[in-house]
Design a protein around this motif. Structure first.
Motif, short mmCIF file in Angstrom:
data_model
loop_
_atom_site.label_atom_id
_atom_site.label_comp_id
_atom_site.label_asym_id
_atom_site.label_seq_id
_atom_site.Cartn_x
_atom_site.Cartn_y
_atom_site.Cartn_z
N THR A 125 40.20 10.34 -49.08
CA THR A 125 41.63 10.60 -49.04
C THR A 125 42.06 11.57 -50.14
OG1 THR A 125 42.01 8.54 -50.28
CG2 THR A 125 42.23 8.45 -47.87
N ALA A 126 41.38 11.52 -51.29
CA ALA A 126 41.70 12.47 -52.36
C ALA A 126 41.38 13.89 -51.91
CB ALA A 126 40.93 12.13 -53.63
N ARG A 127 40.21 14.07 -51.32
CA ARG A 127 39.83 15.41 -50.84
C ARG A 127 40.75 15.87 -49.71
NH1 ARG A 127 35.44 17.57 -52.97
NH2 ARG A 127 33.83 16.28 -53.93
N THR A 128 41.11 14.95 -48.81
CA THR A 128 42.02 15.31 -47.72
C THR A 128 43.37 15.74 -48.27
OG1 THR A 128 40.94 13.71 -46.25
CG2 THR A 128 43.11 14.49 -45.60
N ASN A 129 43.88 15.00 -49.23
CA ASN A 129 45.19 15.29 -49.81
C ASN A 129 45.19 16.57 -50.63
OD1 ASN A 129 47.98 14.24 -50.40
ND2 ASN A 129 47.22 14.36 -52.50
N ASP A 130 44.12 16.77 -51.41
CA ASP A 130 44.11 17.87 -52.38
C ASP A 130 43.53 19.17 -51.81
OD1 ASP A 130 45.05 15.93 -54.07
OD2 ASP A 130 43.16 15.71 -55.18
N GLU A 131 42.57 19.05 -50.92
CA GLU A 131 41.84 20.23 -50.45
C GLU A 131 42.02 20.50 -48.96
OE1 GLU A 131 37.85 19.22 -51.54
OE2 GLU A 131 38.41 18.82 -53.63
N GLY A 132 42.38 19.48 -48.20
CA GLY A 132 42.59 19.66 -46.76
C GLY A 132 41.49 19.00 -45.94
N TRP A 133 41.87 18.59 -44.75
CA TRP A 133 40.98 17.86 -43.85
C TRP A 133 39.77 18.69 -43.42
CZ3 TRP A 133 39.56 13.29 -42.72
CH2 TRP A 133 39.02 12.94 -41.48
N GLU A 134 39.97 19.98 -43.23
CA GLU A 134 38.92 20.83 -42.68
C GLU A 134 37.70 20.92 -43.59
OE1 GLU A 134 38.51 25.45 -41.15
OE2 GLU A 134 40.29 24.29 -40.65
N THR A 135 37.88 20.80 -44.89
CA THR A 135 36.76 20.97 -45.83
C THR A 135 36.27 19.66 -46.44
OG1 THR A 135 38.28 21.36 -47.68
CG2 THR A 135 37.53 23.29 -46.43
N VAL A 136 36.81 18.54 -45.98
CA VAL A 136 36.52 17.27 -46.64
C VAL A 136 35.03 16.93 -46.63
CG1 VAL A 136 36.99 15.86 -44.60
CG2 VAL A 136 37.27 14.87 -46.86
N PHE A 137 34.32 17.22 -45.53
CA PHE A 137 32.89 16.89 -45.44
C PHE A 137 32.03 17.92 -46.16
CE2 PHE A 137 33.61 14.41 -41.23
CZ PHE A 137 34.02 13.30 -41.94
N VAL A 138 32.35 19.19 -45.99
CA VAL A 138 31.50 20.22 -46.60
C VAL A 138 31.54 20.11 -48.12
CG1 VAL A 138 33.29 22.03 -46.55
CG2 VAL A 138 30.88 22.65 -46.64
N GLU A 139 32.70 19.83 -48.70
CA GLU A 139 32.78 19.70 -50.15
C GLU A 139 32.03 18.47 -50.63
OE1 GLU A 139 33.80 22.04 -52.14
OE2 GLU A 139 34.29 23.27 -50.39
N PRO B 248 37.39 20.06 -37.06
CA PRO B 248 36.92 21.25 -37.78
C PRO B 248 36.09 20.89 -39.01
CG PRO B 248 39.25 20.88 -38.21
CD PRO B 248 38.87 19.94 -37.11
N ASN B 249 36.31 19.68 -39.55
CA ASN B 249 35.52 19.26 -40.72
C ASN B 249 34.04 19.11 -40.37
OD1 ASN B 249 36.01 17.01 -39.12
ND2 ASN B 249 37.09 15.88 -40.72
N LEU B 250 33.74 18.71 -39.15
CA LEU B 250 32.35 18.64 -38.71
C LEU B 250 31.74 20.04 -38.63
CD1 LEU B 250 32.47 15.97 -35.85
CD2 LEU B 250 31.73 15.65 -38.22
N VAL B 251 32.50 20.97 -38.08
CA VAL B 251 32.00 22.34 -37.92
C VAL B 251 31.71 22.96 -39.28
CG1 VAL B 251 32.51 24.65 -37.05
CG2 VAL B 251 33.23 22.64 -35.73
N ARG B 252 32.64 22.84 -40.21
CA ARG B 252 32.44 23.42 -41.54
C ARG B 252 31.22 22.79 -42.24
NH1 ARG B 252 34.84 27.96 -40.51
NH2 ARG B 252 37.14 27.86 -40.44
N ALA B 253 31.04 21.52 -42.06
CA ALA B 253 29.88 20.85 -42.67
C ALA B 253 28.58 21.34 -42.06
CB ALA B 253 30.02 19.34 -42.49
#
Length: 204
Positions: free
Chosen positions: A78-92, A121-126
């Motif tokens: 939730t921190a990554r979703t809030n601060d960085e966005g849902w799309e990049t949560v897995f890749v980061e 999109p978070n799966l795709v970026r990962a």
């Protein structure tokens, strides 16, 4: 035919249409991963995220494979979703985990990710990141497999037998396939509890 009868009939059709060769190939990939000491990262959202958590337990406890799922840590997620966005949560999360050659990403998903339709999109970026570092990509997905099937090394697609039941069938058969895998003789190391407890089988 009742709804229950039709639903279970569809489940039978799915079993008959599963690609056994692909499932065996996933088992081979996982056995090779373990031999090399690689780590296994499960990615999924929604109901598939719950399946990822269960799968992590099974692969660690039964198959002796070091496994993780980013969705198991709700604070970081939730921190990554809030601060960085849902799309990049897995890749980061994968970057912080130092994903590398010798590791594998295992996607459990209904659609497999689609940037054009803005679906997972978070799966795709990962997966894009996994390709750049040389990690293997495995999966159990529904529909046409999406981006996961496009770039994966061994991906089982759950056949669509009823477009109105893609999600429940896909998520249910994710569990069927991963339980098959941890029971596979190429992977199973630890006997499961109820199979190890001696006692009479109750008569029907």
């Amino acid at each position: 035919m009742s709804f229950a009868s039709r639903y279970l009939q569809e489940a039978k059709q799915i079993i008959d249409q599963l690609d056994v060769a692909i499932i065996d190939r996933i088992a081979e990939e996982l056995a090779a991963l373990r031999r090399k000491g690689g780590r296994l990262f499960f990615l999924g959202v929604g109901g598939s995220a719950g399946n990822c958590s269960h799968a992590v337990n099974d692969f660690r406890k039964i198959a002796d494979i070091e496994a993780y799922a980013p969705t198991d840590n709700v604070s970081e997620l939730t921190a990554r979703t809030n601060d960085e966005g849902w799309e990049t949560v897995f890749v980061e999360w994968l970057k912080t985990s130092r994903l590398r050659v010798g590791d594998a990403v295992f996607v459990l998903s209904v659609g497999g990710g689609d940037l054009e339709k803005n679906v997972s999109p978070n799966l795709v970026r990962a997966l894009q990141y996994a390709k750049t570092v040389g990690a293997r990509i495995l999966g159990v997905v529904g529909r046409n497999g999406g981006y996961t099937a496009k770039v994966g090394d061994a991906v089982c697609i759950i056949p669509t037998v009823n477009p109105d039941a893609v999600t429940p069938h896909s998520e249910a058969f994710q569990a069927v396939v991963w339980h098959l895998l941890v029971s596979h003789p190429a992977l199973k190391i630890t006997q499961t509890k109820w199979e190890s407890v001696a006692g009479p089988v109750p008569a029907r």
